[in-house]
Design a protein around this motif. Structure first.
Motif, PDB file in Angstrom:
ATOM      1  N   VAL A  13       8.829   1.826  -4.786  1.00  0.00           N
ATOM      2  CA  VAL A  13       8.443   3.219  -4.965  1.00  0.00           C
ATOM      3  C   VAL A  13       9.096   3.668  -6.258  1.00  0.00           C
ATOM      4  O   VAL A  13      10.307   3.899  -6.307  1.00  0.00           O
ATOM      5  CB  VAL A  13       8.895   4.100  -3.790  1.00  0.00           C
ATOM      6  CG1 VAL A  13       8.526   5.550  -4.045  1.00  0.00           C
ATOM      7  CG2 VAL A  13       8.266   3.625  -2.494  1.00  0.00           C
ATOM      8  N   ALA A  21       7.896   2.559   7.448  1.00  0.00           N
ATOM      9  CA  ALA A  21       8.051   3.997   7.208  1.00  0.00           C
ATOM     10  C   ALA A  21       7.154   4.446   6.058  1.00  0.00           C
ATOM     11  O   ALA A  21       6.550   5.527   6.116  1.00  0.00           O
ATOM     12  CB  ALA A  21       9.519   4.319   6.900  1.00  0.00           C
ATOM     13  N   ILE A  22       7.037   3.613   5.032  1.00  0.00           N
ATOM     14  CA  ILE A  22       6.162   3.939   3.909  1.00  0.00           C
ATOM     15  C   ILE A  22       4.706   3.971   4.371  1.00  0.00           C
ATOM     16  O   ILE A  22       3.903   4.803   3.918  1.00  0.00           O
ATOM     17  CB  ILE A  22       6.343   2.909   2.781  1.00  0.00           C
ATOM     18  CG1 ILE A  22       7.782   2.949   2.259  1.00  0.00           C
ATOM     19  CG2 ILE A  22       5.374   3.182   1.640  1.00  0.00           C
ATOM     20  CD1 ILE A  22       8.195   4.266   1.662  1.00  0.00           C
ATOM     21  N   GLY A  35       3.698   4.869   7.317  1.00  0.00           N
ATOM     22  CA  GLY A  35       3.515   6.142   8.013  1.00  0.00           C
ATOM     23  C   GLY A  35       3.254   7.278   7.044  1.00  0.00           C
ATOM     24  O   GLY A  35       2.380   8.128   7.268  1.00  0.00           O
ATOM     25  N   ASN A  36       4.011   7.314   5.933  1.00  0.00           N
ATOM     26  CA  ASN A  36       3.779   8.338   4.916  1.00  0.00           C
ATOM     27  C   ASN A  36       2.409   8.173   4.271  1.00  0.00           C
ATOM     28  O   ASN A  36       1.736   9.155   3.938  1.00  0.00           O
ATOM     29  CB  ASN A  36       4.864   8.260   3.837  1.00  0.00           C
ATOM     30  CG  ASN A  36       6.222   8.671   4.369  1.00  0.00           C
ATOM     31  OD1 ASN A  36       6.314   9.439   5.320  1.00  0.00           O
ATOM     32  ND2 ASN A  36       7.281   8.186   3.749  1.00  0.00           N
ATOM     33  N   TRP A  37       1.997   6.932   4.100  1.00  0.00           N
ATOM     34  CA  TRP A  37       0.674   6.634   3.521  1.00  0.00           C
ATOM     35  C   TRP A  37      -0.427   7.254   4.381  1.00  0.00           C
ATOM     36  O   TRP A  37      -1.358   7.881   3.867  1.00  0.00           O
ATOM     37  CB  TRP A  37       0.511   5.125   3.421  1.00  0.00           C
ATOM     38  CG  TRP A  37      -0.836   4.645   2.949  1.00  0.00           C
ATOM     39  CD1 TRP A  37      -1.965   4.514   3.702  1.00  0.00           C
ATOM     40  CD2 TRP A  37      -1.174   4.238   1.624  1.00  0.00           C
ATOM     41  NE1 TRP A  37      -2.999   4.043   2.940  1.00  0.00           N
ATOM     42  CE2 TRP A  37      -2.552   3.858   1.652  1.00  0.00           C
ATOM     43  CE3 TRP A  37      -0.480   4.133   0.433  1.00  0.00           C
ATOM     44  CZ2 TRP A  37      -3.202   3.394   0.514  1.00  0.00           C
ATOM     45  CZ3 TRP A  37      -1.140   3.667  -0.705  1.00  0.00           C
ATOM     46  CH2 TRP A  37      -2.489   3.306  -0.652  1.00  0.00           C
ATOM     47  N   LEU A  70      -0.095   9.741   6.569  1.00  0.00           N
ATOM     48  CA  LEU A  70      -0.004  11.201   6.544  1.00  0.00           C
ATOM     49  C   LEU A  70      -0.715  11.764   5.318  1.00  0.00           C
ATOM     50  O   LEU A  70      -1.448  12.758   5.406  1.00  0.00           O
ATOM     51  CB  LEU A  70       1.465  11.635   6.547  1.00  0.00           C
ATOM     52  CG  LEU A  70       2.236  11.444   7.856  1.00  0.00           C
ATOM     53  CD1 LEU A  70       3.700  11.794   7.655  1.00  0.00           C
ATOM     54  CD2 LEU A  70       1.635  12.308   8.967  1.00  0.00           C
ATOM     55  N   LYS A  71      -0.507  11.112   4.182  1.00  0.00           N
ATOM     56  CA  LYS A  71      -1.181  11.557   2.965  1.00  0.00           C
ATOM     57  C   LYS A  71      -2.689  11.335   3.059  1.00  0.00           C
ATOM     58  O   LYS A  71      -3.470  12.158   2.576  1.00  0.00           O
ATOM     59  CB  LYS A  71      -0.618  10.813   1.757  1.00  0.00           C
ATOM     60  CG  LYS A  71       0.817  11.190   1.430  1.00  0.00           C
ATOM     61  CD  LYS A  71       1.315  10.422   0.217  1.00  0.00           C
ATOM     62  CE  LYS A  71       2.757  10.804  -0.095  1.00  0.00           C
ATOM     63  NZ  LYS A  71       3.279  10.041  -1.266  1.00  0.00           N
ATOM     64  N   GLU A  88      -4.137  14.122   5.038  1.00  0.00           N
ATOM     65  CA  GLU A  88      -4.177  15.351   4.248  1.00  0.00           C
ATOM     66  C   GLU A  88      -5.335  15.324   3.247  1.00  0.00           C
ATOM     67  O   GLU A  88      -6.015  16.335   3.043  1.00  0.00           O
ATOM     68  CB  GLU A  88      -2.852  15.532   3.505  1.00  0.00           C
ATOM     69  CG  GLU A  88      -1.668  15.837   4.424  1.00  0.00           C
ATOM     70  CD  GLU A  88      -0.377  15.947   3.647  1.00  0.00           C
ATOM     71  OE1 GLU A  88      -0.412  15.770   2.400  1.00  0.00           O
ATOM     72  OE2 GLU A  88       0.668  16.210   4.268  1.00  0.00           O
TER      73      GLU A  88
END
Length: 222
Positions: free
Chosen positions: A172, A182-183, A185-187, A189-190, A193
């Motif tokens: 990153v 964890a990355i 999961g953020n992927w 979420l984005k 959105e």
């Protein structure tokens, strides 16, 4: 009094002294802190309440036992008083180091400890590269797809995620990824959105058919 040399010598002595427990070390560091505040005076006032709070000691009996043992073992000199008009004072012995030895208050020499088996660091200054363990990135694309399936996420997003971070070396920015799950999961979420934003833009462009500017008379029968 050299702050750094004294602490280095004190730490070496603590390492070699099997009598010490965490409470002894914590109390000594609290006393050193207040000694520093008193600009390394020959003796200084030991406020029991403040030192107990700094050393995280909750019992007076424990405090008195620890400070007396530090005095007996020649880390400090404890100067208690029975008079309420006089303050309890403490003197810290000076420890000093040479290139190969540590000298205590009685003049005894202790060999400086130098660890031989130092674990390899994640970062090497020679090549300026991070060494990632295999657990910090997936083994292959199949592992990523299986992970996404367990989370009920689309397999297409799993492939996009894998291809993206495989292309950038599982980093990153310039920092290596510590936990690829964890990355991921953020992927997602984005990704959610982005989908919501796209849907709102589509509604705004085409118009919401549930909204109308016509005035209605709700007294009329359907």
């Amino acid at each position: 009094m050299n702050y750094i040399k004294h602490l280095n010598a004190a730490f070496h002595r603590c390492y070699a002294d099997d009598r010490l427990r965490p409470g002894h070390v914590s109390l000594y560091m609290a006393l050193f802190f207040y000694w520093n505040l008193h600009r390394f005076a020959e003796v200084f006032y030991a406020n029991r309440t403040e030192i107990m709070k700094m050393a995280k000691i909750g019992s007076r009996s424990t405090y008195h036992r620890l400070i007396k043992e530090l005095s007996e073992w020649e880390y400090i000199e404890y100067l208690p008083t029975q008079s309420p008009a006089r303050k309890t004072m403490v003197r810290l012995y000076h420890f000093r180091t040479t290139d190969s030895t540590v000298t205590g208050p009685t003049g005894t020499l202790m060999q400086r400890y130098c660890p031989k088996n130092v674990p390899p660091t994640l970062y090497t200054k020679q090549n300026k590269q991070y060494k990632l363990s295999e657990e910090r990135k997936p083994k292959n694309e199949i592992e990523v797809i299986d992970f996404f399936k367990r989370k009920n996420w689309p397999s297409l997003d799993a492939k996009k995620f894998y291809n993206h971070y495989q292309g950038v070396g599982w980093k990153v920015g310039k920092a290596p990824i510590a936990d690829w799950r964890a990355i991921a999961g953020n992927w997602m979420l984005k990704a959610d959105e982005i989908k919501k934003t796209a849907a709102m833009k589509t509604v705004a462009k085409n118009g919401d058919h549930l909204m109308t500017q016509n005035q209605k008379d709700y007294d009329e029968p359907l």
